[in-house]
Structures are given as structure tokens and as C-alpha cells.
Design a protein around this motif. Sequence first.
Motif, mmCIF file in Angstrom:
data_model
loop_
_atom_site.group_PDB
_atom_site.id
_atom_site.type_symbol
_atom_site.label_atom_id
_atom_site.label_comp_id
_atom_site.label_asym_id
_atom_site.label_seq_id
_atom_site.Cartn_x
_atom_site.Cartn_y
_atom_site.Cartn_z
ATOM 1 N N LEU A 1 -19.208 25.227 183.841
ATOM 2 C CA LEU A 1 -20.879 25.942 183.989
ATOM 3 C C LEU A 1 -20.692 27.488 183.560
ATOM 4 O O LEU A 1 -21.883 28.113 183.539
ATOM 5 N N ASP A 2 -19.444 28.023 182.991
ATOM 6 C CA ASP A 2 -19.733 29.478 182.777
ATOM 7 C C ASP A 2 -20.469 29.882 181.715
ATOM 8 O O ASP A 2 -21.038 31.248 181.745
ATOM 9 N N GLU A 3 -20.698 29.071 180.676
ATOM 10 C CA GLU A 3 -21.475 29.439 179.581
ATOM 11 C C GLU A 3 -22.750 28.783 179.652
ATOM 12 O O GLU A 3 -23.681 29.026 178.382
ATOM 13 N N VAL A 4 -23.496 28.200 180.577
ATOM 14 C CA VAL A 4 -24.692 27.664 180.619
ATOM 15 C C VAL A 4 -25.879 28.846 180.536
ATOM 16 O O VAL A 4 -25.476 29.741 181.124
ATOM 17 N N PRO A 5 -26.519 28.661 179.731
ATOM 18 C CA PRO A 5 -27.515 29.622 179.480
ATOM 19 C C PRO A 5 -28.468 29.737 180.846
ATOM 20 O O PRO A 5 -28.614 28.984 181.565
ATOM 21 N N LYS A 6 -29.020 31.107 180.865
ATOM 22 C CA LYS A 6 -29.834 31.580 181.907
ATOM 23 C C LYS A 6 -30.887 30.644 182.266
ATOM 24 O O LYS A 6 -31.290 30.211 183.519
ATOM 25 N N VAL A 7 -31.526 30.143 181.246
ATOM 26 C CA VAL A 7 -32.716 29.345 181.326
ATOM 27 C C VAL A 7 -32.340 28.033 182.183
ATOM 28 O O VAL A 7 -33.353 27.396 182.846
ATOM 29 N N PHE A 8 -31.048 27.570 182.324
ATOM 30 C CA PHE A 8 -30.772 26.268 182.944
ATOM 31 C C PHE A 8 -30.175 26.698 184.277
ATOM 32 O O PHE A 8 -29.763 25.709 184.871
ATOM 33 N N LEU A 9 -29.987 27.893 184.456
ATOM 34 C CA LEU A 9 -29.423 28.262 185.835
ATOM 35 C C LEU A 9 -30.017 27.611 187.128
ATOM 36 O O LEU A 9 -29.373 27.253 188.205
ATOM 37 N N PRO A 10 -31.329 27.237 187.043
ATOM 38 C CA PRO A 10 -31.932 26.707 188.253
ATOM 39 C C PRO A 10 -31.290 25.416 188.663
ATOM 40 O O PRO A 10 -31.400 25.033 189.699
ATOM 41 N N TYR A 11 -30.930 24.833 187.517
ATOM 42 C CA TYR A 11 -30.558 23.343 187.495
ATOM 43 C C TYR A 11 -29.151 23.360 188.434
ATOM 44 O O TYR A 11 -28.735 22.453 188.767
ATOM 45 N N ILE A 12 -28.573 24.426 188.119
ATOM 46 C CA ILE A 12 -27.221 24.543 188.920
ATOM 47 C C ILE A 12 -27.319 24.759 190.477
ATOM 48 O O ILE A 12 -26.495 24.299 191.190
ATOM 49 N N ARG A 13 -28.448 25.155 190.838
ATOM 50 C CA ARG A 13 -28.840 25.450 192.244
ATOM 51 C C ARG A 13 -29.448 24.387 192.682
ATOM 52 O O ARG A 13 -30.033 24.415 193.835
ATOM 53 N N GLU A 14 -29.979 23.439 191.844
ATOM 54 C CA GLU A 14 -30.917 22.350 192.283
ATOM 55 C C GLU A 14 -30.372 21.287 193.354
ATOM 56 O O GLU A 14 -29.345 20.878 193.194
ATOM 57 N N PRO A 15 -31.093 21.594 194.622
ATOM 58 C CA PRO A 15 -30.576 20.457 195.728
ATOM 59 C C PRO A 15 -30.249 19.115 195.469
ATOM 60 O O PRO A 15 -29.231 18.508 195.842
ATOM 61 N N ALA A 16 -30.964 18.421 194.367
ATOM 62 C CA ALA A 16 -30.800 17.179 194.153
ATOM 63 C C ALA A 16 -29.537 16.990 193.300
ATOM 64 O O ALA A 16 -28.943 15.807 193.378
ATOM 65 N N PHE A 17 -28.945 17.957 192.918
ATOM 66 C CA PHE A 17 -27.628 17.879 192.230
ATOM 67 C C PHE A 17 -26.484 18.410 193.064
ATOM 68 O O PHE A 17 -25.470 18.492 192.469
ATOM 69 N N CYS A 18 -26.636 18.779 194.236
ATOM 70 C CA CYS A 18 -25.614 19.543 195.058
ATOM 71 C C CYS A 18 -25.513 18.448 196.208
ATOM 72 O O CYS A 18 -26.150 17.909 196.535
ATOM 73 N N GLU A 19 -24.391 18.792 196.884
ATOM 74 C CA GLU A 19 -23.956 18.244 198.266
ATOM 75 C C GLU A 19 -24.527 19.176 199.152
ATOM 76 O O GLU A 19 -25.115 20.211 198.867
#
Length: 223
Positions: free
Chosen positions: A98-116
Motif C-alpha cells: 500500500l505504500d505507493e497508493v495515490p492519495k486519491v485512493f487513500l479513503p479505500y484503505i480506511r474503508e470499514p467494508a474492507f477492514c476487520e
Amino acid sequence: MTVHDVARVLPAVDELREHCRGLAMLEAVLSPEWDTRFYSFDACWGEGEQMASMRDGVGGEYSIVFSVDGTYVRGFDHASPMSPWARMDVPLVWPGVLDEVPKVFLPYIREPAFCEEDGVLTVTCCLWRQAADPVWRAGSIVFPETDDGDPDGADFLFALLVDRSPEVYAQWASEYYEVPVDVEAVRHILAGRPLTQEVVAALNPDVELAGLAEDITEIGYPA
């Protein structure tokens, strides 16, 4: 095959989106019960967003978010040595994923549906394509060695996105659902042609076209 190999062979965004839409429609016909479907598609997942997803029921899944800013792909193989829970007591995403994911996609890294529940993202592979990008991209990753050559799960997670032929889907579906699957009906739906009762019946004689109205709307498939 790793996520880097997948990034080299995935089609353009529009083609990928329509293929995902077709996979979801095929699943809706073959599996009327939503909980038993592999593939799904939500044409109104969020404001200006659509999402394609896969869940295999045994710990493998992916999510693909299509937005005006581009497309973000997250994959998770629970058996991968790159799982956040595979190496230590404190779960950590594998370096570089995930280190190089563009800022525009960062909300998906914190998206509850994709997290435990603890907020850790369930991810072993990730790729993306911003609206202006000419190619798919993935992070710089040092992969662990594995006997099957699939350290991050990308090979099996994205198999039907890499090989998009009707024959491959028909073979997979016939084995998974344990029924014969009509290749021409699969071809019709993957091509995005409007559904007919004849096509539906060729895949599942127990399903009526009228009964698919809700699925057609959710998927955004041509009626």
C-alpha cells in the motif's frame, strides 16, 4: 503470477468494468441466493462510485472500486504468507503493498467494508489506475518465495479477470455449481447483450427473467 503480472495484462477500465458486470449477472442467474454467489456488482455503491467484488466463502476476496478519479483494486488471500496476520502477533500489511497508493485512493484503505473490526485492512495485493494513467500500477514489493508461485493470491483471485473468455468461465461455473453451463449463454452475457428469457433459461431453467429485475437494477446490466 503476482499482482505485478496481473497489472500487465488487465484490460482498460471500461472493459474491466463491463466484464465484472457480466460476471455478476451470470452469478445472479446461476445462483438466485445472493449469499452463495462468487461475483457481485453494485452500480450505486457510493456517490459516483461502482464496486465489483468477489468472495469465495473460504477467505479469498477482492473489491474493485470504479470512480471518476480512477479504479482501485484490493485483493485478499487469507492463506497467503503476505496476510497481515501471517507473520506476527500484531497484524501488519506486507511492506510495499500500500505504500505507493495515490492519495486519491487513500479513503479505500480506511474503508470499514474492507477492514476487520480492529481497523486492519484485509489485503495481500493491491493495484490501481488513476483516470489519466495509461497502465495499471502496483507497489514495489519484495515477495516471499512460495511453492506455487502465487505469494499474494493474485493468481487465483483475479483468474477470471485475466482470462475473460466465456469458455473459461463456463468451465469454472460448471465445476463450482456442479451443473452444465451453456457457453453461448455465457458469451451473450459477457458481451453485455440485453437479457432474454431464452438466455436465462439456457443457464438456469428455474429462473425467470422477470424475477431478475432487482439484480439487473443493482448490477446496472442492460435490460
